[in-house]
Design a protein around this motif. Sequence first.
Motif, mmCIF file in Angstrom:
data_model
loop_
_atom_site.group_PDB
_atom_site.id
_atom_site.type_symbol
_atom_site.label_atom_id
_atom_site.label_comp_id
_atom_site.label_asym_id
_atom_site.label_seq_id
_atom_site.Cartn_x
_atom_site.Cartn_y
_atom_site.Cartn_z
ATOM 1 N N ASN A 11 22.223 40.478 9.235
ATOM 2 C CA ASN A 11 22.532 38.786 9.555
ATOM 3 C C ASN A 11 22.219 38.306 11.242
ATOM 4 O O ASN A 11 22.378 39.308 12.036
ATOM 5 C CB ASN A 11 23.731 38.196 9.224
ATOM 6 N N GLU A 12 21.672 37.652 11.590
ATOM 7 C CA GLU A 12 21.356 37.527 12.423
ATOM 8 C C GLU A 12 22.539 36.721 13.552
ATOM 9 O O GLU A 12 23.084 36.623 14.631
ATOM 10 C CB GLU A 12 20.287 35.808 13.026
ATOM 11 N N ARG A 13 23.442 36.071 12.496
ATOM 12 C CA ARG A 13 24.428 35.939 13.631
ATOM 13 C C ARG A 13 25.843 36.977 14.007
ATOM 14 O O ARG A 13 26.338 37.101 14.952
ATOM 15 C CB ARG A 13 26.137 35.543 12.217
ATOM 16 N N LEU A 14 25.194 38.233 13.467
ATOM 17 C CA LEU A 14 25.735 39.629 13.611
ATOM 18 C C LEU A 14 25.091 40.148 15.093
ATOM 19 O O LEU A 14 26.205 40.955 15.829
ATOM 20 C CB LEU A 14 25.958 40.231 12.578
ATOM 21 N N TRP A 15 24.005 39.809 15.391
ATOM 22 C CA TRP A 15 22.958 40.661 16.405
ATOM 23 C C TRP A 15 22.863 39.651 17.831
ATOM 24 O O TRP A 15 22.170 39.710 18.554
ATOM 25 C CB TRP A 15 22.383 41.364 15.419
ATOM 26 N N PHE A 16 22.932 38.528 16.988
ATOM 27 C CA PHE A 16 22.636 37.538 18.040
ATOM 28 C C PHE A 16 22.957 36.711 18.745
ATOM 29 O O PHE A 16 24.077 35.699 18.219
ATOM 30 C CB PHE A 16 21.127 36.741 17.724
ATOM 31 N N PRO A 17 23.325 36.216 20.078
ATOM 32 C CA PRO A 17 23.861 34.922 20.629
ATOM 33 C C PRO A 17 22.962 34.119 19.325
ATOM 34 O O PRO A 17 22.353 33.592 19.129
ATOM 35 C CB PRO A 17 23.764 34.969 21.846
ATOM 36 N N GLU A 18 24.116 32.246 19.622
ATOM 37 C CA GLU A 18 23.869 31.575 19.066
ATOM 38 C C GLU A 18 22.276 30.918 19.475
ATOM 39 O O GLU A 18 22.484 30.925 21.071
ATOM 40 C CB GLU A 18 24.515 29.993 18.829
ATOM 41 N N GLY A 19 21.101 30.337 18.967
ATOM 42 C CA GLY A 19 20.514 29.365 19.600
ATOM 43 C C GLY A 19 19.272 31.025 19.268
ATOM 44 O O GLY A 19 18.229 30.488 19.930
ATOM 45 N N ASP A 24 12.636 35.549 18.257
ATOM 46 C CA ASP A 24 12.433 35.622 19.548
ATOM 47 C C ASP A 24 12.020 37.452 20.004
ATOM 48 O O ASP A 24 12.046 37.060 20.893
ATOM 49 C CB ASP A 24 14.284 35.786 19.935
ATOM 50 N N LEU A 25 12.334 38.195 18.462
ATOM 51 C CA LEU A 25 11.872 39.237 19.018
ATOM 52 C C LEU A 25 10.394 39.462 18.792
ATOM 53 O O LEU A 25 9.396 40.767 19.195
ATOM 54 C CB LEU A 25 12.252 40.635 18.628
ATOM 55 N N GLU A 26 9.518 38.671 18.349
ATOM 56 C CA GLU A 26 8.361 39.353 18.411
ATOM 57 C C GLU A 26 7.481 39.512 19.333
ATOM 58 O O GLU A 26 7.383 38.461 20.191
ATOM 59 C CB GLU A 26 7.352 37.840 17.438
ATOM 60 N N ASP A 27 6.639 40.474 19.511
ATOM 61 C CA ASP A 27 5.228 41.093 21.137
ATOM 62 C C ASP A 27 4.836 39.100 20.978
ATOM 63 O O ASP A 27 4.092 38.761 20.569
ATOM 64 C CB ASP A 27 4.708 42.123 20.326
ATOM 65 N N LYS A 28 5.280 39.008 22.688
ATOM 66 C CA LYS A 28 4.134 38.044 23.371
ATOM 67 C C LYS A 28 4.217 38.341 25.064
ATOM 68 O O LYS A 28 5.076 39.223 25.314
ATOM 69 C CB LYS A 28 4.923 36.829 22.763
ATOM 70 N N THR A 216 25.921 51.106 20.364
ATOM 71 C CA THR A 216 24.708 51.476 20.180
ATOM 72 C C THR A 216 22.982 50.891 19.583
ATOM 73 O O THR A 216 22.102 50.462 21.128
ATOM 74 C CB THR A 216 24.200 53.055 20.094
ATOM 75 N N MET A 217 23.727 50.192 18.851
ATOM 76 C CA MET A 217 21.927 49.552 17.729
ATOM 77 C C MET A 217 22.722 48.125 18.219
ATOM 78 O O MET A 217 21.107 47.704 18.859
ATOM 79 C CB MET A 217 22.690 49.548 16.380
ATOM 80 N N LEU A 218 23.633 47.632 18.712
ATOM 81 C CA LEU A 218 23.208 46.498 19.266
ATOM 82 C C LEU A 218 22.882 46.708 20.863
ATOM 83 O O LEU A 218 22.222 45.659 21.271
ATOM 84 C CB LEU A 218 24.781 45.321 19.269
#
Length: 227
Positions: A11-19, A24-28, A216-218
Motif C-alpha cells: 500500500n502506497e500509504r505505508l511506503w510513501f508520503p502524501e502526494g 513516481d518511481l517509473e524510469d524517466k 532497510t526496505m523503506l
Amino acid sequence: MVSSLSAWFWNERLWFPEGLGWADLEDKDGRVYAKARDLWVALPIAVAFLVIRQIFERLVATPLAAVMGVKEKVRLTVSHNPTLESFYCNTTKNPTQSSIDSLCKQTGCSERQVQRWFRRRRNQDRPSLLKKFKEASWRFTFYLFAFIAGLAALVDKPWLYDFKEMWQGFPILTLLPSQYWYYMIELGFYGSLIFSVASDVKRKVSVHHACSIKHTMLVTIKYTVYK
C-alpha cells in the motif's frame, strides 16, 4: 487472500508520503529508479550469509575459541522419563509445588528427584559458552566490516560534512550504487538472522530484526533513485 495481503503490504500509504506513489518511481529523464523487485536480491545474499557463517564458525571462530580458552562445559544429562519430559515440553519448564506433587505421584519419584530432573533438564537447553562465543564472533566480524564499508562509502560524500546536502531534492533522493548494495547486504544479513533465529541463542531480538528489515526496505525504495 494472497492478493489482498500483497495489496496491503505494498500500500502506497505505508511506503510513501502524501502526494507520492509507485508511479513516481517509473524510469524517466535518464534516471533508473529503485523498484520493489530489486529487494529480491537480498534473498540470495541471506542464503550466502548462512553458508559463510557456517564456514566462519567452523574454520575461524572455533579455533579462536580454543586459543582463548573457551571450552564446552560438561553438563549432566537427565535420565529418560517420558512423563517428566512431556510435562517439560508441553506444560512448563518450571513446575509449581502442586505440579511437582502431582508428578511425584505419577512417576514414583521423590520431590527432590523431580526438582533435580527439571533443573538438569533446563541446563541441557541452555546454550553452551562455545556456541555463544561463535555467534558473538560472527556478529562482531560482520558489524566491524559493515562499519568500515559504510565509512568508506561515506567519507567522500558532501552530506557527511554538511547535513543540508542530505535533503537536496527531497522527497525523491539520489541513491548511489554503493549505498544500494550496502543496504542490500544489511537486509540480507538481517534476513539470515531471521532464518537462523530458531537455532541461535535465544534473545528477545526477533522484533528488532523485523524492524531492521523494514527500515532497510523503506530506505532502499522510499523516495529513492539510483543512477
